[in-house]
Design an enzyme around this catalytic site. Structure first.
Site, short mmCIF file in Angstrom:
data_model
loop_
_atom_site.label_atom_id
_atom_site.label_comp_id
_atom_site.label_asym_id
_atom_site.label_seq_id
_atom_site.Cartn_x
_atom_site.Cartn_y
_atom_site.Cartn_z
N HIS A 67 0.85 -1.18 0.00
CA HIS A 67 0.00 0.00 0.00
C HIS A 67 0.89 1.24 0.00
O HIS A 67 2.13 1.12 -0.07
CB HIS A 67 -0.95 -0.01 1.20
CG HIS A 67 -0.26 -0.26 2.51
ND1 HIS A 67 0.56 0.66 3.13
CD2 HIS A 67 -0.26 -1.35 3.34
CE1 HIS A 67 1.03 0.18 4.26
NE2 HIS A 67 0.55 -1.06 4.41
N GLY A 120 1.82 3.18 2.24
CA GLY A 120 2.81 3.21 3.33
C GLY A 120 4.09 2.52 2.92
O GLY A 120 5.20 3.05 3.12
N HIS A 121 3.96 1.32 2.33
CA HIS A 121 5.14 0.61 1.83
C HIS A 121 5.85 1.43 0.75
O HIS A 121 7.08 1.53 0.74
CB HIS A 121 4.73 -0.73 1.21
CG HIS A 121 4.21 -1.74 2.18
ND1 HIS A 121 2.93 -2.22 2.13
CD2 HIS A 121 4.81 -2.38 3.21
CE1 HIS A 121 2.75 -3.11 3.09
NE2 HIS A 121 3.87 -3.23 3.77
N GLY A 160 8.52 0.86 8.91
CA GLY A 160 7.49 1.83 9.28
C GLY A 160 7.25 1.87 10.78
O GLY A 160 7.36 0.84 11.47
N GLU A 161 6.92 3.03 11.28
CA GLU A 161 6.67 3.21 12.72
C GLU A 161 5.32 2.66 13.16
O GLU A 161 5.05 2.62 14.36
CB GLU A 161 6.81 4.68 13.11
CG GLU A 161 8.24 5.17 13.08
CD GLU A 161 8.39 6.57 13.67
OE1 GLU A 161 7.36 7.23 13.94
OE2 GLU A 161 9.54 7.01 13.84
N ASP A 175 4.55 -0.34 13.17
CA ASP A 175 5.02 -1.46 13.98
C ASP A 175 6.20 -0.97 14.82
O ASP A 175 7.34 -1.41 14.64
CB ASP A 175 5.44 -2.62 13.08
CG ASP A 175 4.28 -3.13 12.24
OD1 ASP A 175 3.39 -3.76 12.81
OD2 ASP A 175 4.27 -2.88 11.02
N ARG A 233 -3.51 -5.49 6.28
CA ARG A 233 -4.71 -6.12 6.84
C ARG A 233 -5.97 -5.31 6.56
O ARG A 233 -7.08 -5.84 6.64
CB ARG A 233 -4.55 -6.33 8.35
CG ARG A 233 -3.45 -7.30 8.72
CD ARG A 233 -3.25 -7.37 10.23
NE ARG A 233 -2.01 -8.01 10.57
CZ ARG A 233 -1.82 -9.32 10.73
NH1 ARG A 233 -2.87 -10.12 10.59
NH2 ARG A 233 -0.66 -9.82 11.04
#
Length: 281
Positions: free
Chosen positions: A33, A35-36, A148-149, A151, A188
């Protein structure tokens, strides 16, 4: 864009990269997505070559149903990466290429970071994370790796892993990207129906309210506020809420003006587990 399914050919390709050029690395479990993509774009801006791995790691799932249902969209992922400008190498291995023989995680001691929050609810999860990240870093040998933050606990554990194994790589944490309703972008999210997607914005709204009231409200009061917000939305089930020290991830007992704190939430929308976090001070 070059796609490798075997570590031997990937290593061979990377061996031809000039020593003066930098290699960036973005490990993912696919179902990519924005973010990636933001991580890959950051990596491309700071490195000559960027490797993106797409691998759903079985040893970090303590729930076999969750593993089976985890979204897998390799064709869409490759299409997204193909649109980026810059040299991207994709590593898309089978389990057998990364795990020789037995598919099992190595046991790690991350200085108790692994026993907080996610560790309490997903036994063995961070052993699986440590195992696969270690394998990937040793194959790719990047100068810099990007996480990413969203996680955040995983990010701290990866930094600890690199220190423990003395791996010559810089770990960079990148900001959370959010949907228009505030929900943290996650693979998810693809499993949420339209109603669940909107209701899940409660997670972000609650974290934002906690941040706004952090300086004026006690820790007990903030915990009560979060409980109340989730009671108001019965379609979301709160698994945990924690205000923790950013460095140690220990649950805050009292506020210390010299410490940085972060709020963490894990919740279920139906059978889809969502996590998010936000810095508080």
């Amino acid at each position: 864009m070059v796609i490798h399914t075997q570590k031997e050919t990937l290593v061979q390709t990377l061996s031809s990269v000039s020593k003066n050029d930098k290699i960036g690395f973005v490990p993912t479990m696919g179902a990519l997505h924005e973010g990636h993509i933001s991580l890959v774009e950051r990596a491309l801006s700071e490195n000559t070559v960027v490797v993106v791995s797409i691998f759903v790691n079985p040893t970090q799932f303590n729930n076999t149903v969750d593993l089976e249902k985890y979204p897998r969209t390799p064709e869409e992922d490759i299409s997204l990466l193909n649109k980026l400008k810059g040299e991207v190498i994709v590593y898309l291995p089978e389990v057998s290429d990364l795990y020789d023989g037995t598919v099992a995680a190595k046991k790690y001691n991350f200085g108790n970071l692994e026993n907080e929050m996610e560790g309490k609810h997903r036994k063995g999860h961070f052993d699986g994370v440590g195992t696969i990240v270690s394998k990937l870093l040793k194959i790719v040998k990047p100068d810099t790796a990007y996480f990413g933050e969203k996680d955040f606990q995983q990010l701290q554990i990866v930094k600890k892993l690199v220190a423990l194994e003395k791996l010559p790589v810089e770990i960079v944490g990148c900001p959370i990207l959010r949907e228009a309703n505030g929900l943290a972008m996650s693979s998810r999210n693809k499993r949420l129906n339209a109603k669940q997607f909107e209701e899940a914005s409660t997670i972000y709204k609650t974290l934002k309210e906690v941040r706004e009231k952090f300086s004026s409200t006690s820790l007990v009061g903030l915990n009560a506020l979060v409980t109340e917000r989730f009671l108001q939305n019965p379609n979301l089930k709160l698994e945990y809420f924690e205000i923790a020290n950013e460095k140690t991830l220990k649950t805050a007992i009292r506020k210390n003006k010299d410490s940085k704190y972060r709020a963490f939430i894990a919740a279920f929308a139906g059978d889809v587990r969502l996590i998010d976090n936000m810095p508080l001070n």
